[in-house]
Each structure stands twice: as C-alpha cells, then as structure tokens.
Design an enzyme around this catalytic site. Structure first.
Site, short mmCIF file in Angstrom:
data_model
loop_
_atom_site.label_atom_id
_atom_site.label_comp_id
_atom_site.label_asym_id
_atom_site.label_seq_id
_atom_site.Cartn_x
_atom_site.Cartn_y
_atom_site.Cartn_z
N ASP A 151 22.72 -31.22 -14.92
CA ASP A 151 23.03 -32.40 -14.09
C ASP A 151 22.26 -32.42 -12.77
O ASP A 151 22.36 -33.38 -12.02
CB ASP A 151 24.52 -32.42 -13.77
CG ASP A 151 24.86 -31.26 -12.85
OD1 ASP A 151 24.40 -30.13 -13.12
OD2 ASP A 151 25.54 -31.48 -11.84
N TYR A 246 16.01 -26.53 -6.81
CA TYR A 246 15.96 -25.11 -7.20
C TYR A 246 14.59 -24.46 -6.96
O TYR A 246 14.49 -23.24 -7.00
CB TYR A 246 16.35 -24.94 -8.68
CG TYR A 246 17.85 -24.93 -8.90
CD1 TYR A 246 18.57 -23.75 -8.77
CD2 TYR A 246 18.54 -26.09 -9.23
CE1 TYR A 246 19.94 -23.72 -8.96
CE2 TYR A 246 19.91 -26.07 -9.42
CZ TYR A 246 20.61 -24.89 -9.28
OH TYR A 246 21.96 -24.86 -9.47
C1 G6P Z 1 24.17 -27.65 -10.39
C2 G6P Z 1 23.35 -27.09 -11.49
C3 G6P Z 1 24.19 -26.26 -12.41
C4 G6P Z 1 24.87 -25.19 -11.61
C5 G6P Z 1 25.71 -25.83 -10.52
C6 G6P Z 1 26.32 -24.76 -9.64
O1 G6P Z 1 25.06 -28.59 -10.89
O2 G6P Z 1 22.69 -28.06 -12.24
O3 G6P Z 1 23.37 -25.72 -13.39
O4 G6P Z 1 25.69 -24.39 -12.40
O5 G6P Z 1 24.91 -26.64 -9.74
O6 G6P Z 1 27.17 -25.36 -8.74
P1 G6P Z 1 28.22 -24.49 -7.95
O7 G6P Z 1 29.00 -25.52 -7.23
O8 G6P Z 1 29.02 -23.73 -8.97
O9 G6P Z 1 27.42 -23.60 -7.07
MN MN Z 2 21.78 -27.01 -14.00
#
Ligand code: G6P
Ligand code: MN
Length: 428
Positions: A151, A246
């Site tokens: 996402d 990222y």
């Molecule tokens: C985004 C990335 C995901 C990841 C998430 C982590 O949505 O696309 O792959 O796992 O961020 O988010 P968090 O809130 O758990 O750090």
């Molecule tokens: Mn992701």
C-alpha cells in the site's frame, strides 16, 4: 473497509482467520458489532482459528501475516543497529530476517488455501513483499490469482494528491522498481492526460512539510512524518523521478543509522501507539456493545492500508481494469531488465489478473540499483530454499545497507541466534 465498500464489493460471507485466539477473540467480537451495525446485509460473519473452516469456498483471501509478530519485528530492527546497520522491518538485514521467517509460512498458507479453494484470489500484503513475491513466483509459477501488493505507493499518492489539491483518484500512476524500492515516473491527470509530476516536485522542492494528522495512520506518528519529509531530500539529490519513501534506507543508510534510537525503534512506537490504541478501542466497543453513537463510530473514508486491498478486490470482481501497482514478473515490461525479476509496476487489473504496462528502457542508475537489490532478494530466497548459509551471507553483502563482509557475518550470526525458533531446519 469491507463495509465501507459494500456497494462496490458486495459480500455474502466474511470469515476472519488467525492463529492466536486470544487476539482474535477481541477482533472477532468487535467485528460482530461492526457487522451488525454497518453491514446487516451480510449473511454470515464468523471468526475462527480452524483453517478448514476458514479456507473452504473462498473467493477472495485478503491476507497479511507477521511471522514472529511484533516481538520479532523489534529484534529485526534492533539487531542491525547494534552493528551500525539500518534497522528496519522490511529493508536491509531486518527485512532479510523477516523474509526467512515469512516465506515458509506464506507458502504453507497458500498451499492450504489452494487445496480448499483452488480458484480463490489471494491478495497478499505480507512482508517483506519483495522476497515473498520472489518465493511465491517460484513455488506457484502459473498461479496468476496470487497477487503480492503493497500500500505504500498509495499512501504516497494520497499525499501527492493533497499537495496539488486533488485526490489520487484524479490521476493514474506510472511507477517502476522493486517493492519498497521504486520511483514514480508519471502521474497522469485522468481527464486531461497532463503529467502532474512536475507540480508535485515543485511542492516538495519548495519546502512542503508533512504534518501530523489526516486519514492515513502513518501520518499520526513521528517516525513516519520524518520519513515523508525526507522525500524532498531524496528528490533534491535524485531529481528525475518521485521516490518511494523507502529509498531513504538504501540511499542514506548513514543518516538513518545516526538518527535511529537503538533502544526505541518503530516496533516500540507501534506497541506503545497504534497497537495499544486499536486494541483499547476494540475493548471499549465490546464493553459498550455498540459503535454507533459512540466516539468510535466508523467514519467513512478513514484508513489507507485496508482501502487499497479492498479496492483491488473490487476491481477484480467487477473487471474494472483500473490501474494498480502490483509486484509481478517483469517479463519484458522493463525491456532492459531480467525478465524473471519481480518488479513493482503499474498494471491494469481485471478478472484475468494483472497486465503490466510496458515501459521504455530505464537508465543505468536505476538498472544498477534494481539489479543489485534483486540479486540480494534472489540469494535470500536461494539461501532459504537450499538451506545454504553461504548464499545468505552473499545476500547480505550485496545489500546496500550492509556491504561490508565482516559486518554481514556478525549480523548474520546474531540473527541466527535470535531466530532459532523460526528459521527451523535452516542451520541445523
Ligand atoms: C507501509 C508499508 C508496509 C509496512 C507498513 C509498516 O504501509 O507499505 O509494507 O508494513 O508501512 O507500517 P507500521 O505502521 O507498522 O510501521
Ligand atoms: Mn509495503
């Protein structure tokens, strides 16, 4: 999100499946209330830890697992930092460790789903998606109903939309890369065809600041706000395309390490924040026995993470052929890149699956970055499937967040120790 989209994606039955009943009970009981109030048309809502109940007669399996759960995420983030490397759940050595835990579980799950529901669409969010996709491609090579997705580009596009006074539904992206490792080349205005990228760049380069708040839960927390704000730094150094957030971890590993707190990482922020908030909220709702009329009432339009996967499911079910970014076999989509590489690109999606939109050859910088990163991903999966520690070491040395062999060996040793309950037979 399913209730929110019931007109577009009407369902008969929703079944929640998990392996931990103590967590699932809370989600399930909350779900019952939600369905009663917001989705009365639904014929059946159940939750279960019994896979034979869950996987029977499924049309869409929306799937996300975290092998090792948040406790192992914390280790994935903290162990690399001890060695002066980026500590992130999906990037670098943290993502590597997570991948070795995740892949066997996901393959097992998909096999089980396939046994009972051979034609189900399996829409998979589980991370690290790049490594997971490389593995599922090898084990299920012809199964076009397995789609690995992320996402992040959607969250980013929501923010781009806000920057230039529209929504992401007003434009169509063109994007290429690997998962959590890519670039937006164009954002075409759906009405006029105008490429909106220059407008977004201008905002980012002229000091736009992302602030706390909004529908996207990412922007409620300090670390993610910083990550969003870092996009303009990346763009200043690499002005050709709009970066995925990222890329920060791969292009600025020193900055990331220097600004990380080895005692308090994102896993801690999640445990103390989002996770606590969500479970407390569900407990309060269960106690009150209702959502409507309380402060936890569902506000339509909220949430980004779930929205993307539900929109994808609805697009397939209705054969809409909208554009989504999907992790898929390159197969010539990017002509000067290995046809076998699992790339993340813009695809039209309908009942026949994802059809990638072909691109022009990419420049040497991007090609080099992707080939290097893909070699790391491939060797990680090779090392796992062949139980070959040498390949795992080679994978880590190729990772831009590691590079140094002695460092790679030291991190690998620590990860082996920390993951001994998970990596199973790998190092016996
Ligand atoms: C985004 C990335 C995901 C990841 C998430 C982590 O949505 O696309 O792959 O796992 O961020 O988010 P968090 O809130 O758990 O750090
Ligand atoms: Mn992701």
């Amino acid at each position: 999100m399913l209730a929110d989209n019931k007109d577009l994606f009407p369902l008969k039955r929703i079944c929640l499946y998990d392996i931990r009943s103590e967590h699932q009970d809370i989600v399930g009981e909350y779900g019952k209330i939600l369905v009663r109030e917001y989705y009365p048309e639904l014929e059946e809502f159940i939750y279960t830890t019994d896979e034979t109940v869950a996987f029977e007669n499924v049309d869409f399996a929306l799937m996300q697992i975290r092998a090792g759960m948040i406790e192992m995420r914390e280790k994935d983030e903290k162990i690399p930092l001890k060695h002066g490397c980026v500590g992130q759940e999906t990037c670098g050595t943290g993502g590597f460790a997570y991948g070795l835990r995740s892949v066997p579980e996901i393959i097992d799950l998909i096999k089980k789903i396939r046994k009972q529901s051979p034609e189900a669409w399996i829409l998979n969010y589980s991370n690290p998606a790049a490594i997971v996709a490389e593995a599922t491609k090898r084990v299920f090579p012809d199964d076009y109903r397995i789609m690995n997705i992320c996402d992040m580009p959607i969250s980013i596009m929501d923010q781009f939309g806000k920057l230039i006074g529209c929504t992401r539904y007003d434009f169509e992206p063109r994007y290429f890369g690997l998962n959590h490792f890519g670039w937006f080349t164009h954002l075409y205005d759906k009405k006029t065809g105008e490429d909106l990228v220059p407008k977004v760049k201008e905002k980012l380069l002229n000091g736009h600041v992302f602030e706390k708040g909004g529908e996207d839960e990412h922007l409620w927390d300090k670390s993610w706000i910083e990550t969003y704000n870092f996009m303009s730094n990346i763009l200043r150094d690499f002005p050709e395309y709009l970066p995925n957030t990222y890329l920060k971890y791969y292009l600025y590993p020193n900055h990331v390490v220097n600004t990380s707190n080895p005692e308090y990482t994102r896993a801690n922020e999640v445990m103390d924040g989002k996770s606590k908030r969500t479970y407390n909220m569900m407990r309060e709702v269960i106690q009150a026995g209702k959502l409507k009329g309380t402060k936890h009432e569902i506000k339509p339009g909220r949430g980004v993470h779930a929205r993307y996967i539900v929109e994808l499911a609805a697009c397939i079910a209705n054969h809409k052929n909208d554009i989504f970014l999907i992790i898929t076999k390159n197969n010539g989509t990017i002509p000067n890149i290995d046809p076998d590489m699992m790339v993340e690109v813009a695809c039209r999606v309908g009942i026949n699956g994802a059809e990638p939109l072909s691109m022009e050859p990419i420049g040497t910088f991007y090609k080099g970055m992707m080939e290097n990163q893909y070699a790391y991903e491939k060797l990680t999966v090779d090392g796992l499937f062949e139980q070959d520690k040498q390949k795992l070491l080679e994978a880590l040395v190729l990772n831009r967040t590691v590079v140094d062999t002695d460092t790679a060996k030291a991190v690998l040793d620590d990860l082996i120790e920390a993951n001994k309950d998970y990596w199973g037979k790998l190092f016996q």
